[in-house]
Structures are given as structure tokens and as C-alpha cells.
Scaffold this motif. Structure first.
Motif, short mmCIF file in Angstrom:
data_model
loop_
_atom_site.label_atom_id
_atom_site.label_comp_id
_atom_site.label_asym_id
_atom_site.label_seq_id
_atom_site.Cartn_x
_atom_site.Cartn_y
_atom_site.Cartn_z
N PHE A 189 42.54 29.04 52.48
CA PHE A 189 43.67 29.88 52.09
C PHE A 189 44.64 30.05 53.26
N TYR A 190 45.90 30.07 52.92
CA TYR A 190 46.93 30.50 53.87
C TYR A 190 47.65 31.69 53.25
N PHE A 191 48.00 32.66 54.09
CA PHE A 191 48.73 33.84 53.60
C PHE A 191 50.02 34.04 54.40
N LEU A 231 36.97 22.16 61.12
CA LEU A 231 37.86 23.03 61.88
C LEU A 231 39.28 22.49 61.80
N THR A 232 40.25 23.39 61.74
CA THR A 232 41.65 22.93 61.72
C THR A 232 42.44 23.62 62.82
N GLY A 233 43.37 22.87 63.39
CA GLY A 233 44.25 23.45 64.41
C GLY A 233 45.46 24.12 63.79
N HIS A 234 45.64 23.94 62.48
CA HIS A 234 46.82 24.49 61.82
C HIS A 234 46.56 25.94 61.39
N VAL A 235 46.60 26.80 62.39
CA VAL A 235 46.32 28.21 62.15
C VAL A 235 47.58 28.93 61.66
N GLY A 292 58.31 25.55 55.18
CA GLY A 292 59.06 24.30 55.22
C GLY A 292 58.33 23.17 55.91
N LYS A 293 57.33 23.52 56.76
CA LYS A 293 56.60 22.49 57.51
C LYS A 293 55.34 22.06 56.76
N GLY A 294 55.16 20.74 56.65
CA GLY A 294 53.95 20.21 56.01
C GLY A 294 53.92 20.50 54.52
N ILE A 295 52.83 20.14 53.90
CA ILE A 295 52.67 20.35 52.46
C ILE A 295 52.59 21.85 52.17
N CYS A 296 51.83 22.55 53.02
CA CYS A 296 51.66 24.00 52.84
C CYS A 296 52.99 24.73 52.98
N GLY A 297 53.74 24.37 54.02
CA GLY A 297 55.02 25.03 54.27
C GLY A 297 56.05 24.73 53.19
N GLN A 298 55.97 23.54 52.62
CA GLN A 298 56.92 23.20 51.54
C GLN A 298 56.58 23.98 50.27
N TYR A 304 54.25 16.10 56.65
CA TYR A 304 52.82 16.35 56.44
C TYR A 304 52.18 16.70 57.78
N LEU A 305 51.29 17.69 57.76
CA LEU A 305 50.57 18.08 58.98
C LEU A 305 49.13 17.60 58.83
N SER A 306 48.75 16.65 59.64
CA SER A 306 47.42 16.06 59.51
C SER A 306 46.35 16.94 60.15
N ILE A 326 46.36 28.40 48.02
CA ILE A 326 45.08 27.70 48.17
C ILE A 326 45.44 26.30 48.64
N ASP A 327 44.72 25.82 49.65
CA ASP A 327 44.95 24.46 50.14
C ASP A 327 43.63 23.68 50.04
N ILE A 328 43.68 22.51 49.41
CA ILE A 328 42.46 21.70 49.30
C ILE A 328 42.76 20.27 49.75
N ASP A 329 41.93 19.78 50.66
CA ASP A 329 42.05 18.41 51.17
C ASP A 329 40.89 17.59 50.63
N SER A 330 41.16 16.31 50.39
CA SER A 330 40.09 15.42 49.94
C SER A 330 40.06 14.15 50.77
#
Ligand code: SME
Length: 141
Positions: free
Chosen positions: A33-35, A53-57, A62-68, A87-89, A112-116
Motif C-alpha cells: 500500500f501507498y498512502f 524490500l523496496t527503496g521506493h518509500v 506523477g512519478k512512476g506507475i504509482c505516482g501516475q 516507471y520506478l523499478s 494498492i500496488d501489486i508487482d508480478s
């Protein structure tokens, strides 16, 4: 009377949902989740998650898929992340991604963010199901 959910209860609830989704769907390799940061309003902050673990805290709108998705308030499905410029890898293993906005009383509050690790992992069925999950979560958080 409506009782306020404590931060700890909220964390446990969200972590449990993430764990359930991760365990129930083998293609959901990272679920989190991102809030919206209540102090900044134009930045997402990482919430509970299950997976590597992710560095995208923090992710600016507007940035990456989440930001868009934070700007459009629409579910964003990416079948092949290598084709996305904005995209933020998180890991080279990630091949596809879905981000579902959490809308509370018409207001964007998070996602909600889900990666596969599988390309094209998210079907129309996944999208519909996850949008229902997001609606349920938004009523509680
Ligand atoms: N890939 C995301 C960043 C968050 S991670 O997937 C956990 C993006 O492009 O916004």
C-alpha cells in the motif's frame, strides 16, 4: 457509535490483507500500500507490504506507475514494465504491475500496488476483483 481505528490496528489490518492477496495469488509477488502523505498531499508514502524490500518509500505524484495513478485516480495495469518510460523499478524480476486507487468519499487517499514476476499477470478479472477489494479497504482506512 463509530470507533476510531488505531494506527496499530490499521497496520495489522492492511498487512493481513496484503499477506492474504500475496498467498492466494501466486502471480502477486509483491503486494503493498501507498498512502497520501497528510503533510505534503502530493507525495505517496509506503505503507504495509509483503514481498521484497523496496527503496521506493516516498513517491511524488506523477512519478512512476504509482505516482501516475495518484494523479488520474484510475487503475493502472502494466503488462510489460520494460515498455513503460515513467516507471520506478523495484527489482529486475518484476515484469508486470497493477495499481488500484483507494477512494474514500470521492477523495484519493492511497493505493494498492501489486508487482508480478510474470508478464501480463493482471487480467480484467484481477482488475475487477482488486477494485472491489480497494473499495472495501477504503471504507475502513
Ligand atoms: N514500480 C512502482 C514503484 C513502487 S514498487 O513497485 C514497490 C512505480 O513505478 O511506481
Amino acid at each position: 457509535m463509530k470507533q476510531k481505528v488505531s494506527d496499530e490496528e490499521r497496520h495489522v489490518f492492511l498487512k493481513t490483507i496484503a499477506q492474504c492477496l500475496h498467498d492466494a495469488f501466486p502471480r502477486y509477488d509483491w503486494v503493498g500500500f501507498y498512502f497520501v502523505d497528510p503533510m505534503k498531499k502530493d507525495e505517496l508514502v509506503l505503507g504495509p507490504y509483503v514481498g521484497a524490500l523496496t527503496g521506493h518509500v516516498r513517491i511524488p505524484f506523477g512519478k512512476g506507475i504509482c505516482g501516475q495513478a495518484a494523479v488520474t485516480h484510475k487503475t493502472f495495469v502494466v503488462d510489460d514494465v520494460s515498455k513503460e518510460e515513467n516507471y520506478l523499478s523495484c527489482s529486475v524480476n518484476v515484469k508486470s504491475e497493477i495499481v488500484i486507487p483507494l477512494m474514500k468519499h470521492g477523495e484519493f487517499v492511497g493505493e494498492i500496488d501489486i508487482d508480478s514476476h510474470t508478464p501480463h499477470a493482471f487480467s480484467e478479472e484481477d482488475r475487477v476483483f482488486l477494485e472491489h477489494v480497494a473499495q472495501m479497504i477504503a471504507t475502513i482506512v
